[in-house]
Design an enzyme around this catalytic site. Structure first.
Site, PDB file in Angstrom:
ATOM      1  N   TYR A 100       0.866  -1.180   0.000  1.00 20.27           N
ATOM      2  CA  TYR A 100       0.000   0.000   0.000  1.00 20.27           C
ATOM      3  C   TYR A 100       0.900   1.227   0.000  1.00 20.27           C
ATOM      4  CZ  TYR A 100      -3.616   3.272   1.761  1.00 20.27           C
ATOM      5  OH  TYR A 100      -4.473   4.317   1.950  1.00 20.27           O
ATOM      6  N   LYS A 113      -1.228  -1.264  -4.224  1.00 22.62           N
ATOM      7  CA  LYS A 113      -2.292  -0.256  -4.269  1.00 22.62           C
ATOM      8  C   LYS A 113      -1.576   1.076  -4.425  1.00 22.62           C
ATOM      9  CE  LYS A 113      -5.383   1.375  -0.631  1.00 22.62           C
ATOM     10  NZ  LYS A 113      -5.942   2.616  -1.180  1.00 22.62           N
TER      11      LYS A 113
HETATM   12  C1  NAY Z   1      -7.757   3.321   2.177  1.00 19.93           C
HETATM   13  O1  NAY Z   1      -8.781   3.116   2.815  1.00 19.93           O
HETATM   14  O2  NAY Z   1      -6.668   3.091   2.671  1.00 19.93           O
HETATM   15  C2  NAY Z   1      -7.854   3.823   0.806  1.00 19.93           C
HETATM   16  O3  NAY Z   1      -8.514   3.245   0.023  1.00 19.93           O
HETATM   17  C3  NAY Z   1      -7.108   4.985   0.371  1.00 19.93           C
HETATM   18  C4  NAY Z   1      -7.644   5.496  -0.959  1.00 19.93           C
HETATM   19  C5  NAY Z   1      -8.262   6.810  -0.720  1.00 19.93           C
HETATM   20  N1  NAY Z   1      -7.204   7.719  -0.405  1.00 19.93           N
HETATM   21  C6  NAY Z   1      -7.237   8.554   0.637  1.00 19.93           C
HETATM   22  C7  NAY Z   1      -6.061   9.439   0.809  1.00 19.93           C
HETATM   23  O4  NAY Z   1      -8.181   8.614   1.386  1.00 19.93           O
HETATM   24  O5  NAY Z   1     -10.156   6.430  -2.070  1.00 19.93           O
HETATM   25  C8  NAY Z   1      -9.073   7.291  -1.882  1.00 19.93           C
HETATM   26  C9  NAY Z   1      -9.590   8.697  -1.634  1.00 19.93           C
HETATM   27  O6  NAY Z   1     -10.352   8.729  -0.453  1.00 19.93           O
HETATM   28  C10 NAY Z   1     -10.445   9.193  -2.791  1.00 19.93           C
HETATM   29  O7  NAY Z   1      -9.721   9.079  -3.978  1.00 19.93           O
HETATM   30  C11 NAY Z   1     -10.874  10.643  -2.569  1.00 19.93           C
HETATM   31  O8  NAY Z   1      -9.756  11.497  -2.631  1.00 19.93           O
END
Ligand code: NAY
Length: 293
Positions: free
Chosen positions: A136, A164
């Site tokens: 990740y 990821k």
């Molecule tokens: C997690 O739960 O670890 C994720 O999926 C991280 C991915 C998300 N990134 C962050 C920084 O929250 O889904 C994304 C993000 O919320 C989305 O792109 C909106 O910016």
């Protein structure tokens, strides 16, 4: 190897006033993801699950509930990483025994770890846990930047099957895709799914798929069908939604949208020190639900 592809929601977790998991509400969110969003999998224990704010036994409780509610119907990935590699190993072994398809681990953060330290962390986890692991990488939150060479070293470790990729570096994404056709690459920024799909990522893991999973699947399918105009339109609609959600507070707004979609059991609060939703945010969430979802 595993075939964990498609749209994977980073699971949101509702908490009550005392910071305990609202289990009934969590089960509704899982069902909503499976039954309404038709997701291919869940990413349990991510930032979206407020995972870095909770105790080890509560992390296990959430892994239990997600497995129990989803049975073998979808792929399950357990995010076990953090700053405590011994906890990561314990959680990885726990999720593996529960039957999780893979584990994932964030690069260790807060201290400015060297790449040698990051690599040893992954080596320690895969040595001790009998499961596949998805790296990740989220440099914006961890401060750990890795390039092609670093990823190559990590992918050479046994049982590391994917990454990821939560970054806006499409040059690196293209180099990774080209260099490692067999590694699973997941898009990590929901607002950039369309360009990531053009570079043939295997799937996407993100927070907004809890409510926007259908459009997201449409983006992947439209790109596969070479219908770029359709994919661009779906990304535009998604980004109108994501922009409004981010401006109103990501996790509180997503939780409110889930409530408005019928996940109505108990409190859907955030865990302190994250703030829960204000009256103003509630109003805006209602507008977002009516106009953009
Ligand atoms: C997690 O739960 O670890 C994720 O999926 C991280 C991915 C998300 N990134 C962050 C920084 O929250 O889904 C994304 C993000 O919320 C989305 O792109 C909106 O910016």
């Amino acid at each position: 190897g595993k075939n964990i592809k498609g749209i994977i929601s980073a699971l949101l977790v509702p908490f009550d006033e005392e910071g305990r998991v609202n289990e009934a509400g969590l089960r509704q969110i899982i069902r909503h993801n499976i039954d309404e969003m038709k997701v291919d999998g869940l990413y349990v224990g991510g930032s979206t699950g407020e995972n870095f704010l909770i105790e080890t036994d509560v992390k296990k409780q959430i892994f239990d509930i997600a497995k129990d509610e989803s049975k073998d119907d979808i792929h399950l990935i357990a995010q076990v990483g953090g700053m405590n590699v011994y906890e990561a190993i314990e959680l990885g072994q726990y999720a593996t025994e529960l039957g999780y398809d893979a584990i994932s681990a964030v690069t260790p953060f807060y201290y400015k770890f060297s790449f040698a330290e990051v690599k040893e962390y992954y080596q320690d986890i895969v040595n001790a846990v009998d499961n596949d692991l998805i790296i990740y990488s989220i440099p914006v939150l961890t401060g750990i930047e890795m390039g092609l060479k670093e990823f190559e070293e990590l992918f050479a470790l046994d049982n590391i099957i994917g990454v990821k990729f939560t970054a806006a570096d499409f040059y690196l994404l293209e180099r990774l895709r080209h260099s490692f056709p067999d590694v699973l690459i997941y898009s990590g920024f929901d607002e950039m799914l369309f360009p990531a799909a053009i570079y043939e990522v295997d799937g996407a893991i993100g927070s907004t798929y809890n409510v926007n999973g259908i459009r997201a699947r449409g983006i992947l399918e439209a790109v596969k069908d070479n219908d770029l105009a359709k994919a661009r339109q779906l990304q535009k609609e998604s980004n109108d939604l994501i922009e409004a959600i981010l401006a109103n507070g990501l996790y509180p707004t997503l939780k409110r949208l889930l409530q408005l979609e019928g996940c109505d059991e108990g409190p859907f609060l955030s865990r302190k020190p994250m703030a829960s939703i204000t009256d103003e945010q509630l109003e805006e969430a209602k507008r977002i639900h009516e106009e953009l979802l």
